[in-house]
Design an enzyme around this catalytic site. Structure first.
Site, PDB file in Angstrom:
ATOM      1  N   ARG A  20      30.143  -2.103 -24.669  1.00 41.48           N
ATOM      2  CA  ARG A  20      29.749  -2.355 -26.006  1.00 41.48           C
ATOM      3  C   ARG A  20      28.429  -1.595 -26.332  1.00 41.48           C
ATOM      4  NH1 ARG A  20      34.497  -3.316 -26.689  1.00 41.48           N
ATOM      5  NH2 ARG A  20      35.170  -4.996 -27.735  1.00 41.48           N
ATOM      6  N   HIS A  73      34.749   5.776 -28.497  1.00 41.90           N
ATOM      7  CA  HIS A  73      35.356   4.320 -28.142  1.00 41.90           C
ATOM      8  C   HIS A  73      36.801   4.646 -27.669  1.00 41.90           C
ATOM      9  CE1 HIS A  73      34.729  -0.246 -28.920  1.00 41.90           C
ATOM     10  NE2 HIS A  73      35.839   0.113 -28.042  1.00 41.90           N
TER      11      HIS A  73
HETATM   12  P1  NDP Z   1      36.584  -9.944 -18.285  1.00 42.17           P
HETATM   13  O1  NDP Z   1      36.128 -11.049 -19.252  1.00 42.17           O
HETATM   14  O2  NDP Z   1      37.876 -10.040 -17.623  1.00 42.17           O
HETATM   15  O3  NDP Z   1      35.290  -9.876 -17.372  1.00 42.17           O
HETATM   16  C1  NDP Z   1      34.220 -10.031 -17.437  1.00 42.17           C
HETATM   17  C2  NDP Z   1      33.183  -9.920 -16.295  1.00 42.17           C
HETATM   18  O4  NDP Z   1      31.716  -9.812 -16.733  1.00 42.17           O
HETATM   19  C3  NDP Z   1      33.477 -11.070 -15.400  1.00 42.17           C
HETATM   20  O5  NDP Z   1      33.091 -10.472 -14.012  1.00 42.17           O
HETATM   21  C4  NDP Z   1      32.253 -11.955 -15.804  1.00 42.17           C
HETATM   22  O6  NDP Z   1      31.542 -12.517 -14.602  1.00 42.17           O
HETATM   23  C5  NDP Z   1      31.230 -10.785 -16.027  1.00 42.17           C
HETATM   24  N1  NDP Z   1      30.169 -11.374 -16.721  1.00 42.17           N
HETATM   25  C6  NDP Z   1      30.044 -11.923 -17.900  1.00 42.17           C
HETATM   26  N2  NDP Z   1      28.901 -12.440 -18.405  1.00 42.17           N
HETATM   27  C7  NDP Z   1      27.956 -12.193 -17.470  1.00 42.17           C
HETATM   28  C8  NDP Z   1      26.692 -12.523 -17.119  1.00 42.17           C
HETATM   29  N3  NDP Z   1      25.854 -13.069 -18.034  1.00 42.17           N
HETATM   30  N4  NDP Z   1      26.026 -12.001 -16.020  1.00 42.17           N
HETATM   31  C9  NDP Z   1      26.880 -11.466 -15.135  1.00 42.17           C
HETATM   32  N5  NDP Z   1      28.015 -11.164 -15.143  1.00 42.17           N
HETATM   33  C10 NDP Z   1      28.756 -11.591 -16.346  1.00 42.17           C
HETATM   34  O7  NDP Z   1      36.379  -8.553 -19.016  1.00 42.17           O
HETATM   35  P2  NDP Z   1      37.260  -6.962 -19.113  1.00 42.17           P
HETATM   36  O8  NDP Z   1      37.117  -6.700 -17.795  1.00 42.17           O
HETATM   37  O9  NDP Z   1      38.658  -7.463 -19.372  1.00 42.17           O
HETATM   38  O10 NDP Z   1      36.459  -6.456 -20.286  1.00 42.17           O
HETATM   39  C11 NDP Z   1      35.047  -6.094 -20.194  1.00 42.17           C
HETATM   40  C12 NDP Z   1      34.492  -5.535 -21.442  1.00 42.17           C
HETATM   41  O11 NDP Z   1      34.944  -4.352 -21.648  1.00 42.17           O
HETATM   42  C13 NDP Z   1      35.216  -6.234 -22.640  1.00 42.17           C
HETATM   43  O12 NDP Z   1      34.629  -7.524 -23.254  1.00 42.17           O
HETATM   44  C14 NDP Z   1      34.816  -5.243 -23.704  1.00 42.17           C
HETATM   45  O13 NDP Z   1      33.725  -5.455 -24.587  1.00 42.17           O
HETATM   46  C15 NDP Z   1      34.638  -3.848 -22.979  1.00 42.17           C
HETATM   47  N6  NDP Z   1      35.989  -3.024 -23.219  1.00 42.17           N
HETATM   48  C16 NDP Z   1      35.702  -1.676 -23.739  1.00 42.17           C
HETATM   49  C17 NDP Z   1      36.816  -0.964 -24.092  1.00 42.17           C
HETATM   50  C18 NDP Z   1      36.514   0.613 -24.455  1.00 42.17           C
HETATM   51  O14 NDP Z   1      37.661   1.207 -24.952  1.00 42.17           O
HETATM   52  N7  NDP Z   1      35.285   1.074 -24.430  1.00 42.17           N
HETATM   53  C19 NDP Z   1      38.274  -1.405 -23.951  1.00 42.17           C
HETATM   54  C20 NDP Z   1      38.438  -2.541 -23.447  1.00 42.17           C
HETATM   55  C21 NDP Z   1      37.197  -3.528 -23.170  1.00 42.17           C
HETATM   56  P3  NDP Z   1      32.937 -13.970 -14.188  1.00 42.17           P
HETATM   57  O15 NDP Z   1      33.813 -13.149 -13.307  1.00 42.17           O
HETATM   58  O16 NDP Z   1      31.679 -14.445 -13.123  1.00 42.17           O
HETATM   59  O17 NDP Z   1      33.295 -14.549 -15.175  1.00 42.17           O
HETATM   60  C1  OXD Z   2      38.429  -3.867 -26.384  1.00 41.35           C
HETATM   61  C2  OXD Z   2      38.264  -2.547 -26.941  1.00 41.35           C
HETATM   62  O1  OXD Z   2      37.752  -4.720 -26.263  1.00 41.35           O
HETATM   63  O2  OXD Z   2      38.855  -1.746 -27.402  1.00 41.35           O
HETATM   64  O3  OXD Z   2      39.923  -3.856 -26.185  1.00 41.35           O
HETATM   65  O4  OXD Z   2      36.734  -2.022 -27.049  1.00 41.35           O
END
Ligand code: NDP
Ligand code: OXD
Length: 306
Positions: free
Chosen positions: A221, A269
């Site tokens: 993001r 994006h």
């Molecule tokens: P998940 O919820 O599966 O994974 C999030 C990860 O971040 C977990 O490993 C979590 O740790 C870690 N995390 C969260 N908060 C913290 C913190 N404070 N400190 C350290 N680690 C932290 O998310 P996804 O992998 O599915 O997606 C990640 C992000 O990618 C989405 O939230 C979205 O914003 C972005 N995204 C962007 C897209 C694009 O087109 N650019 C498309 C899809 C997603 P833990 O495992 O310990 O819970």
């Molecule tokens: C998502 C994105 O979070 O599209 O899936 O960014």
């Protein structure tokens, strides 16, 4: 059972038709103000009005992985908020991140510029061992990305909130290990959710801890990045470049420096797009499971923020 669909910037027709085909016993409609009460909503960045008018929703399905646009909205505590897990996004994210890292390490942009100017000359190859890549966020997407980078034999590090064990990946966890993680990386990939804890996490202090000549890939993001800090670190040479798929304001205003910055590669994006068919199949499967009283994966912990 009644389902409403509303996704900002998306034509509802194909989604409504797809949901009707996947759940023939459901009454599916595009949301409009004043819609009759529904059991489920399938949404992307809905207005508060939708939630205010639909207090009986049992679950809200987000047609993306990140729920940062939904969490600030008011909704009943008992309504489940369910994100997409993977649904065709992780392979796209792995492709995108690997190409960004490989493009940088193989200096493909330098070669492209040179051949455009009529130069046919070789550069001494850089060693991938000198480019340890750190993946911030080892969730659904980050894990797949870390595994894909390993396939190309990059040294890979990962950082998450809770401790993880991933084959071939040196894992760090929690705020206490953040600095050690950063110091062990030259390339940093952000795949964190945007939460109050991670807002602005890519800043002068953290990016300044990467090995010199670092490179940033932000595919999570725009709110993760302090944009002025990135510009300063690029000017100072602490960072060699960045690939950014997400920005604080999308699209950025015409005068935004990232559009034309020579060390920044920008995409709109698009690193992992929602795959409509895969998403409908996943959401329909989860609605069927909920109706049988079974638990489903991808339920957002609202207090945690993801
Ligand atoms: P998940 O919820 O599966 O994974 C999030 C990860 O971040 C977990 O490993 C979590 O740790 C870690 N995390 C969260 N908060 C913290 C913190 N404070 N400190 C350290 N680690 C932290 O998310 P996804 O992998 O599915 O997606 C990640 C992000 O990618 C989405 O939230 C979205 O914003 C972005 N995204 C962007 C897209 C694009 O087109 N650019 C498309 C899809 C997603 P833990 O495992 O310990 O819970
Ligand atoms: C998502 C994105 O979070 O599209 O899936 O960014």
């Amino acid at each position: 059972m009644r389902i409403l669909f509303h996704a900002i910037g998306t034509k509802p027709g194909p989604w409504v038709d797809g949901l009707r085909a996947a759940l023939p016993d459901a009454d599916v409609d595009a949301w409009a103000p004043g819609a009759a009460p529904a059991d489920y909503a399938v949404v992307w960045a809905p207005p508060q009005q939708l939630l205010d008018e639909q207090p009986r929703l049992q679950a809200i399905f987000n047609i993306g992985a990140g729920v940062d646009a939904l969490l600030p909205l008011r909704m009943p505590a008992q309504t489940l908020l369910v994100r997409l897990d993977d649904a065709g996004m992780s392979v796209q994210m792995a492709e995108y991140v690997c190409q960004a890292v490989i493009r940088h390490v193989r200096e493909l942009d330098v070669y492209e510029r040179a051949t455009r100017e009529g130069q046919w000359s070789f550069r001494k190859p850089l060693a991938r061992e000198d480019f340890p890549v750190g993946v911030m966020g080892l969730g659904v997407l980050g894990t797949r990305v870390a595994q894909a980078l390993r396939q190309f034999e990059f040294p890979v590090r990962g950082w998450s909130r809770s401790p993880k064990q991933l084959d071939g990946v040196r894992c760090f966890a929690g705020d206490g290990e953040l600095d050690a993680f950063l110091a062990a990386c030259r390339v940093l990939v952000c795949l964190l959710p945007l939460t109050p804890q991670t807002d602005g996490i890519l800043n002068r202090r953290t990016l300044g801890r990467l090995q010199r000549g670092g490179y940033l890939v932000n595919v999570a993001r725009g709110g993760h990045l302090v944009e002025d800090d990135l510009l300063a670190l690029l000017d100072e040479g602490q960072l060699a470049g960045a690939t950014l798929d997400v920005l604080r304001q999308e699209p950025p205003p015409p005068e935004h420096p990232f559009w034309r910055h020579p060390k920044i590669t920008l995409t709109p994006h698009t690193s992992a797009r929602t795959d409509r068919d895969a998403s409908i199949a996943q959401i329909a499967g989860k609605i069927r499971a909920l109706r049988r009283g079974e638990p489903v994966a991808g339920v957002v912990d609202r207090a945690r923020g993801y």
